[in-house]
Write an enzyme that holds these catalytic residues in place. Structure first.
Site, PDB file in Angstrom:
ATOM      1  CB  ALA A 165      -0.938   0.000   1.212  1.00 16.98           C
ATOM      2  CG  ASP A 166       3.282   2.275   3.360  1.00 13.56           C
ATOM      3  OD1 ASP A 166       2.437   3.158   3.575  1.00 13.56           O
ATOM      4  OD2 ASP A 166       3.681   1.493   4.234  1.00 13.56           O
ATOM      5  CB  ILE A 167       5.308   0.196  -2.690  1.00 14.33           C
ATOM      6  CG1 ILE A 167       6.367  -0.201  -1.658  1.00 14.33           C
ATOM      7  CG2 ILE A 167       5.930   0.229  -4.087  1.00 14.33           C
ATOM      8  CD1 ILE A 167       6.827  -1.639  -1.767  1.00 14.33           C
ATOM      9  N   GLY A 170       3.310   5.731  -2.898  1.00 16.87           N
ATOM     10  CA  GLY A 170       4.520   6.484  -3.185  1.00 16.87           C
ATOM     11  C   GLY A 170       4.770   6.638  -4.664  1.00 16.87           C
TER      12      GLY A 170
END
Length: 388
Positions: A165-167, A170
């Site tokens: 999710a973070d990737i 980002g």
């Protein structure tokens, strides 16, 4: 000249998503000034202690940045931040929407300082709707979007092994910033970019969502095997595991010929991708590679033009022969040490990339403040007051 050599990014960031976006911008030449709390900084610094004195997450997402400490709750911080934002082209923030407004670092407040700013705001679920105030971390977003339910085997679910999710957020935030900078170059106008972790991963879940909508059910959990293609997954050899990726009938027939089992290709249970998936347990029972070494099997599969790969441990990745042959490894300075890391994955004939350091907490505070016109005495006073 790198593409973003004349771009300054001020980032009120922590954890992974926005730091990853700004790391990607720094790779392209942007000057990234990372604003951190004086009392410990970005909490991702301390997830583990595997890279000098910082965590593996922090070393990965903070290459090439400058660290400035600033207590945004301190009464003197507003002026410092105002002066800093006035020098910026891009301001990114992943504080909660409510916290950003309370501290005066929301898009509306920042745009009053500098109207042509590119401002990116990342939240967990967005600034409206029933989930707007909920805490959001990577595993929680994986759970809410259905990724955890989709991942695993049979009745056992699993979190994806990396912070997807973070990737996802980002990468999409970096892309949007680049588009907004192009828009500003053409029109002179800034832009406000809104993104949530939930929406970012929901986009990556688009295909499973469409599959479920079209079939009336989620794809079954099949571990490392593909839910709708077979044979597509890991198979045990004498000394390890080979991952097959047989995606069509010609590849399937060539695999059968290689194994000396042309009869399998004509078995009614296995003649099509759909039938092979329907009879997966019987199919796997027929595919015995235990007499093969991984090296011999991969050589034979390559010769037969059947896609496959060796299943490796992540501990093998730094010395992967493909990375080594193409010189993809590099050495990165981190606080109190160096780590072997990877070069950015995109090579360009238009610019070069050179490794830069991961900053210590507050390493560039005095330098940045001097550039903003603060005297040595003013900097000392701010430090004595614990504002920086």
């Amino acid at each position: 000249m790198r593409p973003l050599d004349d771009v300054t990014v001020v980032s009120l960031e922590q954890a992974v998503a926005v730091p990853y976006a700004t790391r990607l911008l720094a790779d392209l030449g942007a000057r990234v000034i990372k604003v951190e709390r004086p009392d410990g900084g970005d909490f991702a610094r301390h997830y583990d202690t595997t890279c000098g004195e910082v965590s593996s997450y922090f070393a990965w997402t903070n290459v090439g940045k400058q660290s400035l400490t600033l207590d945004l709750k301190h009464p003197d911080a507003a002026r410092v931040l105002h002066d800093l934002v006035a020098t910026a082209d891009v301001v990114l923030c992943n504080l909660s929407p409510a916290a950003a407004r309370r501290l005066g670092v929301d898009a509306d407040s920042l745009r009053r300082v500098k109207p042509d700013l590119v401002i990116g705001e990342l939240s967990g679920y967005g600034d409206s709707g029933p989930y707007a105030s909920r805490k959001a971390f990577d595993a929680l977003i994986q759970s809410e979007t259905g990724l955890i339910d989709l991942t695993g085997e049979d009745d056992v679910t699993a979190r994806a092994g990396i912070s997807v999710a973070d990737i996802a957020a980002g990468v999409q935030l970096q892309s949007a910033v680049l588009a907004a900078l192009l828009h500003r170059a053409r029109t002179g106008e800034g832009a406000t970019l809104g993104l949530s972790l939930f929406d970012a991963l929901a986009e990556w879940m688009h295909q499973p969502m469409l599959y479920a909508a079209g079939t009336g059910r989620a794809a079954p959990r099949t571990g490392a095997h593909h839910p709708s293609i077979a044979p597509y997954g890991p198979f045990t050899c004498a000394d390890g595991t080979v991952h097959l990726a047989v995606q069509n009938d010609p590849q399937w027939r060539r695999l059968c010929d290689l194994l000396g089992r042309p009869d399998l290709a004509d078995d009614p249970r296995f003649t099509t991708v759909t039938s092979r998936v329907a009879h997966r347990p019987a199919l796997h029972a027929e595919l015995d590679f235990t007499a093969w070494t991984t090296a011999a099997l991969l050589e034979a599969l390559d010769g037969a033009d059947v896609p496959a790969a060796l299943t490796r441990s992540v501990t093998d990745l730094p010395n992967h022969p493909q990375l080594t042959a193409r010189n993809r490894q590099t050495s990165i300075p981190v606080p109190h040490g160096r780590v072997t890391a990877l070069r950015p994955p995109v090579d360009s004939t238009a610019w070069d990339w050179t490794p830069a350091a991961v900053p210590a907490l507050g390493e560039h505070t005095a330098q940045v403040l001097r550039e903003l016109g603060y005297s040595t005495e003013q900097i000392a006073r701010l430090r004595d007051q614990s504002a920086i």
